[in-house]
Design an enzyme around this catalytic site. Structure first.
Site, PDB file in Angstrom:
ATOM      1  N   LYS A 191       0.851  -1.186   0.000  1.00 35.71           N
ATOM      2  CA  LYS A 191       0.000   0.000   0.000  1.00 35.71           C
ATOM      3  C   LYS A 191       0.888   1.238   0.000  1.00 35.71           C
ATOM      4  O   LYS A 191       1.701   1.429   0.907  1.00 35.71           O
ATOM      5  CB  LYS A 191      -0.917  -0.015   1.221  1.00 35.71           C
ATOM      6  CG  LYS A 191      -1.786   1.231   1.328  1.00 35.71           C
ATOM      7  CD  LYS A 191      -2.798   1.118   2.451  1.00 35.71           C
ATOM      8  CE  LYS A 191      -3.589   2.413   2.571  1.00 35.71           C
ATOM      9  NZ  LYS A 191      -4.571   2.355   3.656  1.00 35.71           N
ATOM     10  N   LYS A 244      -2.105  -1.649  -3.943  1.00 40.25           N
ATOM     11  CA  LYS A 244      -2.971  -0.470  -3.863  1.00 40.25           C
ATOM     12  C   LYS A 244      -2.119   0.791  -3.920  1.00 40.25           C
ATOM     13  O   LYS A 244      -1.128   0.856  -3.174  1.00 40.25           O
ATOM     14  CB  LYS A 244      -3.745  -0.521  -2.546  1.00 40.25           C
ATOM     15  CG  LYS A 244      -4.609   0.676  -2.278  1.00 40.25           C
ATOM     16  CD  LYS A 244      -5.207   0.602  -0.907  1.00 40.25           C
ATOM     17  CE  LYS A 244      -5.941   1.908  -0.641  1.00 40.25           C
ATOM     18  NZ  LYS A 244      -6.232   2.107   0.743  1.00 40.25           N
TER      19      LYS A 244
HETATM   20  C1  PBG Z   1      -7.561   3.377   5.545  1.00 34.69           C
HETATM   21  C2  PBG Z   1      -7.821   3.246   4.090  1.00 34.69           C
HETATM   22  C3  PBG Z   1      -7.618   4.187   3.062  1.00 34.69           C
HETATM   23  C4  PBG Z   1      -8.084   3.612   1.899  1.00 34.69           C
HETATM   24  C5  PBG Z   1      -8.522   2.337   2.214  1.00 34.69           C
HETATM   25  N1  PBG Z   1      -8.345   2.123   3.574  1.00 34.69           N
HETATM   26  C6  PBG Z   1      -7.137   5.577   3.113  1.00 34.69           C
HETATM   27  C7  PBG Z   1      -5.780   5.905   3.510  1.00 34.69           C
HETATM   28  O1  PBG Z   1      -4.902   5.059   3.682  1.00 34.69           O
HETATM   29  O2  PBG Z   1      -5.577   7.115   3.697  1.00 34.69           O
HETATM   30  C8  PBG Z   1      -8.111   4.285   0.554  1.00 34.69           C
HETATM   31  C9  PBG Z   1      -9.115   3.768  -0.400  1.00 34.69           C
HETATM   32  C10 PBG Z   1      -9.420   4.632  -1.568  1.00 34.69           C
HETATM   33  O3  PBG Z   1      -8.794   5.660  -1.843  1.00 34.69           O
HETATM   34  O4  PBG Z   1     -10.364   4.261  -2.262  1.00 34.69           O
HETATM   35  N2  PBG Z   1      -6.237   3.333   5.917  1.00 34.69           N
HETATM   36 ZN    ZN Z   2      -5.692   4.076   8.025  1.00 35.34          ZN
END
Ligand code: PBG
Ligand code: ZN
Length: 323
Positions: A191, A244
């Protein structure tokens, strides 16, 4: 003469040799559930995406089921936030109640629960904080508690998105110790600290109040390190791994699918959705063509599971194709 065009002679030939197919089984639809009654709030930066209160979510759940989508990824939006994100692991928290409700209404729906503190903390970070530092080890027990409470509520798959080191092992152990041996873990393995999440942060009210997430989410420059993150998740017990965001990171999807024999998910995130919707609403692109091409690209790169806000539309378009 080499005549590659023979393979493109007509639609039946093309479909005979087509290497990649998108189907409904691949789709996961992310949903936002908030407190209150009879709430259906549009998310400004994500056309056609809403925050629903639990009672109002029934109509959306019905749409999802009728569309033939079999899996949702649920994000709860609590009213109350505090320093240690206590709403995240409250057995009567918004997400826990929503999961119970959905599994009651629709027992076969695969409910994937995002595990992270940022929607629940007053500072909006994904872990506990001390003197401005996001603490790793101190955060782990809270994530484990959150995972267990969601499994108890009925979640089929736990998806830790916090990017704390060692979280997958701690969560697997806690699930096992509490009798949830069959609850799956889908790691948000690679991520990245991405600008593509900003519409989501509007939707989930989860922007950090100071700083950024670069000390825990990955540097977009690093493809090799992404594979080490996948490896760590696999080693710690993830059943499914994920990359992601999606489209800008297909090289990593390809590398992970070549390297690991694990189901691979890709998250086609909020910013990717918003860009397509904005261009489509301006009449600059053909939404269906672009979305289906993007879905195909993610599968071609090697993803099996596609988490996407386009899922309802994709399901509809797939139905039209088979008519
Ligand atoms: C929580 C989370 C996020 C997303 C999924 N779970 C946001 C982040 O990390 O700030 C992003 C999903 C999206 O942009 O569709 N940590
Ligand atoms: Zn988070």
């Amino acid at each position: 003469m080499l005549r590659l065009r023979r393979l493109r002679n007509n639609e039946n030939i093309r479909s005979l040799v087509r290497e990649t197919r998108v189907c409904k089984d691949d789709l996961v639809y992310p949903v936002f559930v908030c407190e209150g009654q009879n709430v259906k709030n549009p998310v400004d930066s994500m056309p056609e995406i809403y925050q629903y209160s639990i009672d109002a979510f029934d109509e959306e759940l019905d749409r999802i089921c009728r569309a033939g989508i079999k899996a949702i990824l649920i994000f709860g939006i609590p009213d109350h936030k505090d320093e240690c994100g206590s709403g995240a692991y409250d057995e009567n928290g918004i997400t826990q109640r929503a999961v119970r409700h959905i599994k009651e209404k629709c027992p076969d729906m695969i409910v994937i629960a995002d595990v992270c503190l940022c929607e629940y903390t007053s500072h909006g970070h994904c872990g506990l904080i001390h003197n401005g530092e996001i603490l790793n080890d101190e955060t782990l027990p809270l994530l484990a508690k959150m995972a267990v409470s969601l499994a108890k509520a009925g979640a089929d798959i736990i998806a830790p998105s916090d990017m704390m080191d060692g979280h997958t092992r701690v969560i697997r152990q806690a699930l096992d110790d509490n009798g949830y041996k069959n609850t799956l873990i889908m790691g948000y393995s690679a991520k990245f600290a991405s600008g593509y999440y900003s519409p989501f942060r509007d939707a989930a009210h989860s922007s950090p109040s100071f700083g950024d997430r670069k000390t825990y989410q990955m540097d977009p420059a690093n493809g090799r390190e992404a594979l080490r993150e996948c490896e760590a998740d696999i080693e710690e017990g993830a059943d499914i791994i994920m990359v992601k965001p999606g489209l800008a990171y297909l090289d990593i999807v390809k590398a992970a699918s070549d390297r690991y024999d694990y189901p691979l998910a890709i998250y086609n995130v909020s910013g990717e959705y918003s860009m397509v919707k904005a261009a489509a609403m301006n009449g600059w692109i053909d939404e269906k063509r672009i979305v289906m091409e993007n879905m195909m690209a993610m599968k071609r790169a090697g993803a099996k599971i596609i988490i996407t806000y386009h899922a309802l539309m994709v399901a509809k378009w797939l139905d039209e194709e088979t008519l």
